[in-house]
Design an enzyme around this catalytic site. Structure first.
Site, mmCIF file in Angstrom:
data_model
loop_
_atom_site.group_PDB
_atom_site.id
_atom_site.type_symbol
_atom_site.label_atom_id
_atom_site.label_comp_id
_atom_site.label_asym_id
_atom_site.label_seq_id
_atom_site.Cartn_x
_atom_site.Cartn_y
_atom_site.Cartn_z
ATOM 1 C CG ASP A 165 34.140 46.878 41.490
ATOM 2 O OD1 ASP A 165 33.972 46.073 40.600
ATOM 3 O OD2 ASP A 165 33.795 48.115 41.316
HETATM 4 C C1 BGC Z 1 33.093 47.393 37.926
HETATM 5 C C2 BGC Z 1 31.868 46.896 38.582
HETATM 6 C C3 BGC Z 1 31.198 45.683 37.824
HETATM 7 C C4 BGC Z 1 32.292 44.835 38.067
HETATM 8 C C5 BGC Z 1 31.877 43.283 37.538
HETATM 9 C C6 BGC Z 1 34.068 46.421 37.919
HETATM 10 O O1 BGC Z 1 35.053 46.617 37.132
HETATM 11 O O2 BGC Z 1 33.650 48.435 38.668
HETATM 12 O O3 BGC Z 1 30.815 47.807 38.355
HETATM 13 O O4 BGC Z 1 29.959 45.027 38.649
HETATM 14 O O5 BGC Z 1 33.467 45.106 37.120
HETATM 15 O O6 BGC Z 1 31.787 43.315 36.113
#
Ligand code: BGC
Length: 760
Positions: free
Chosen positions: A282
């Site tokens: 993530d």
């Molecule tokens: C979120 C994810 C997301 C990623 C990219 C993160 O802050 O937890 O769910 O896919 O950002 O945007």
């Protein structure tokens, strides 16, 4: 020189072979192997790096151009401007030594230009086909606009409505979650990943929804049996459906951060499940291994993540800055790096990026504005709504109504009708869709009616979210007593003057999703006071809830005659709500969550175990003394404008061996006077065994359309897949000899019962 010629030949051979057609994973791996042989260490590490394509406050202002030219960017995220996507891709393909295309990624969660209902709403349709259709449409849009990889589906089980991200998933149940997860994988990737599809990324692996206290990002403590039987189930289903990538979660899982958790990323995902794709962290999660207090420094963070089996570092640049040195120091072998790079290159081959690296800018707008998208969205939105209450047939409404008072802050909010995580609205760029609000939907339905509106004060979080900040939204103080009194007076006047009050209430979109957890679940602001004022006029009131989570609606549930949960229904939301309110569509959605009475009852889920005092001695049962412990509305619940009767529950065999299977059949009849959809649901309970088992577990469901008086027989298999569970005593998957209760009916309290004996 020789190498360059060989590479060009390889690329040409690829073009000849795969123009517009999918290649197998094996073939893509062979090509990836050949390419890998030509790469130096920096280029390999480059493929493991995902750079941010936009400027955000916490990221530097440097554009990734130079890194791309050096072959040090495998993927880019957070970029939707197709011209910029193509510009960067040209640098990669034309200026980097090996011409390896970039994989562009974005969160295409519920549609691209045409915004579909939020995932929790889609799950409420209890129709995986609907979810698949929507995601297939979104995939076509995304691919045309240069996005080849989406961070979808979010399959985290959520048993706590305080957790903001409950809106992004399919709710509390592993069986429903499995069906919705697999449907989304099929929707985006098709039967096989190919040049026309979008690579999925199943997230957040794993256990993110069990955050302590429902606080986003907080630690999860999940015993192995619960982890395997509940939290991992949808991830497994997505892997089996062919998902090409997974995203490791942010939080500590039983004290080991998910993004550096070898047991999770390698032992379970790769070794047990045979997953052959790749994993991305993530955002910033590799760097955060140090913040968690797990890694000593960035180098240790890179080491812990890569050796846990995490292929790609999202945005933190920890791999870019540390991996090559770790190889030089002999702490990580180049073979380990190769193994991490291979599936990323293979995915690029499978997606056809080497043949078609660029988006066709001339076609993007036409694709994104396909009119059939709106027709599909309106239909799906209406299919996702759940009728929670309908006393004295308040609904459907008559088109003869002349005067409506539309009250509440969500009646004419274009942004909130689509919910959060919309591609074009995400970073404050503004949606280019034309969302239909409930006010517009009512006007479309009743062009001659008089509709007065009283919005009430604008809703605001107490503490702003990141997306609020990016959109320049400020925290607003609560209304003063005088302002409140003024709004209430306006509600009274408008309601008294109308034939009907429609209240559009709930939460603004930024109140759920990431970093959007709450400690309370009540209607924010003065919404309930406004509702009370409307009800006090004696006029019929219909409450339309727009929210990303179940809310504390104890008062409305008692005093408002009709309540429709519309979640965030998407671009055509207002039209779809009007379709349901006026009976053009008979609602058939069902709750994918147990509806809590109050936040203090969370986590609340139907598939809990029995206690030693199940029910006969009320003073000792597991309950609160101040509130009923049962949910306000049970899991699987939802009303219709017609009624259904379930009867003749039968098992093709009442006794089977542990390796056998039986078939459950049940008849469902539409006993009312209008056509409607029923959702047949089958639940089981294993009475004894090597572990206590949940009181009920969903093991089959089917949504069917029935004309008045029509009867259909629904059938569901019950065999190993449905009966097995991971036993904490035997530490493996077992089907045990026991007696099983089997129920079938309309929701998780269905009374129709049969018994199944499983013998050794
Ligand atoms: C979120 C994810 C997301 C990623 C990219 C993160 O802050 O937890 O769910 O896919 O950002 O945007």
């Amino acid at each position: 020189m020789f190498r360059k010629t060989a590479l060009i030949l390889l690329v040409l051979a690829t073009v000849a072979k795969t123009y517009g057609q999918a290649i197998s994973r094996d073939e893509s791996e062979q090509r990836a192997q050949a390419l890998l042989k030509q790469m130096n260490l920096d280029e390999k590490v480059g493929q493991l790096n995902q750079s941010a394509g936009i400027q955000m406050p916490m990221l530097g202002s440097e554009k990734p151009d130079t890194l791309i030219e050096q072959g040090r960017v495998g993927s880019i995220l957070w970029l939707t401007n197709v011209k910029e996507i193509n510009r960067l891709q040209h640098i990669a393909v034309e200026k980097s030594r090996l011409h390896i295309p970039i994989l562009f990624a974005f969160d295409v969660i519920h549609g691209y230009r045409t915004v579909f209902p939020v995932p929790l709403a889609m799950a409420s349709s209890w129709d995986p086909g609907v979810e698949e259709q929507a995601q297939h449409f979104a995939a076509q849009d995304a691919r045309a606009a240069g996005i080849e990889w989406t961070f979808t589906p979010m399959v985290d089980i959520a048993r706590d409505a305080r957790w903001g991200r409950i809106v992004e998933g399919a709710g509390e149940d592993p069986y429903l979650g499995k069906a919705m997860a697999a449907a989304q994988v099929r929707g985006f990737q098709g039967d096989q990943l190919g040049p026309d599809s979008v690579l999925v990324c199943v997230k957040h692996f794993a256990g993110y929804g069990a955050a302590d206290g429902g606080r986003d990002y907080d630690s999860s403590y999940i015993p192995e049996e619960l982890f395997r039987n509940v939290y991992l189930a949808p991830f497994y289903a997505a892997a089996k459906a062919g998902a090409g990538s997974f995203m490791s979660a942010y939080m500590d899982l039983n004290d080991v951060p998910a993004s550096g958790n070898k047991w999770l990323l390698t032992d379970i995902l790769r070794n047990e499940w045979g997953f052959k794709g790749f994993l991305v962290s993530d955002a910033f999660a590799v760097g955060s291994l140090q913040v968690h207090g797990y890694a000593k420094d960035p180098s240790d963070a890179a080491y812990k993540a890569i050796t846990a089996g995490l292929n790609m570092d999202m945005a933190s640049q920890t791999y870019t800055k540390n991996l090559a040195q770790l190889v030089k120091d002999g702490k990580v072998t180049e073979a380990q790096i190769d193994a991490m790079v291979l599936p990323i290159l293979a995915a690029k081959y499978q997606l056809g990026l080497f043949d078609h690296p660029y988006a066709d800018e001339s076609k993007v707008e036409a694709t994104l504005n396909r009119p059939e998208g709106l027709t599909l969205e309106r239909k799906l939105a209406a299919r996702s709504m759940v009728l929670l209450k309908n006393d004295k047939q308040t609904l459907p409404l008559k088109t003869s109504i002349k005067k409506i008072a539309l009250i509440g802050p969500l009646g004419d909010s274009t942004h909130d009708i689509e919910g959060g995580w919309t591609v074009e609205g995400l970073f404050g760029n503004g949606s280019k869709s034309h969302p239909v609000t409930l006010l517009a939907g009512l006007k479309n339905k009743l062009p001659n009616a008089q509709i007065s509106t009283v919005s009430g004060p604008e809703l605001s979080r107490v503490f702003p979210g990141l997306l609020d900040q990016l959109a320049g939204k400020k925290v607003l103080p609560p209304p003063t007593p005088q302002e409140t009194a003024d709004w209430i007076a306006k509600v009274k006047a408008a309601a008294s003057d109308a034939d009907l009050v429609v209240a559009a209430m709930g939460e603004i979109a930024s109140m759920s999703s990431e970093a959007s957890s709450r400690a309370t679940l009540d209607l924010p602001g003065i919404q309930q006071q406004m509702l009370e004022a409307a009800v006090a006029t004696g006029k019929p009131v219909v409450l339309v809830l727009l929210a990303g989570r179940p809310l504390d609606i104890r008062w409305p549930a008692e005093h408002v005659p009709a309540i429709l949960e519309a979640w965030y229904p998407g671009t055509e939301g207002g039209n779809a709500i009007a379709d349901v309110l006026f009976g053009d569509v008979n609602p058939g959605g069902k709750l994918p969550v147990s509806w809590p009475r109050v936040a203090g009852a969370e986590p609340l889920y139907y598939n809990h175990n029995l206690t030693h005092e199940p029910e006969d001695r009320p003073q000792f049962t597991s309950r609160y003394w101040d509130i009923q412990s049962k949910p306000l509305y049970p899991f699987g619940y939802g009303l219709s404008y017609t009624t259904f009767k379930f009867a003749n529950l039968k098992l093709s065999q009442a006794s089977i061996g542990t390796d056998g299977s039986t078939q459950v059949s049940v008849e469902v009849t539409n006993t009312g006077s209008v056509a409607g959809d029923a959702v047949g649901q089958v639940y089981i309970h294993q009475r004894w065994g090597s572990a206590s088992r949940p009181v009920r577990q969903l093991k089959g469901f089917q949504r069917v359309a029935l004309q008045p008086g029509e009867t259909k027989t629904l059938t569901f298999p019950l065999g190993k897949d449905e009966l097995e569970f991971w036993s904490p005593q035997t530490k493996n998957w077992v089907v045990e000899p026991s007696t099983f209760d089997v129920w079938a009916g309309e929701d998780s309290t269905a009374p129709l019962h049969a018994e199944l004996t499983v013998t050794q």
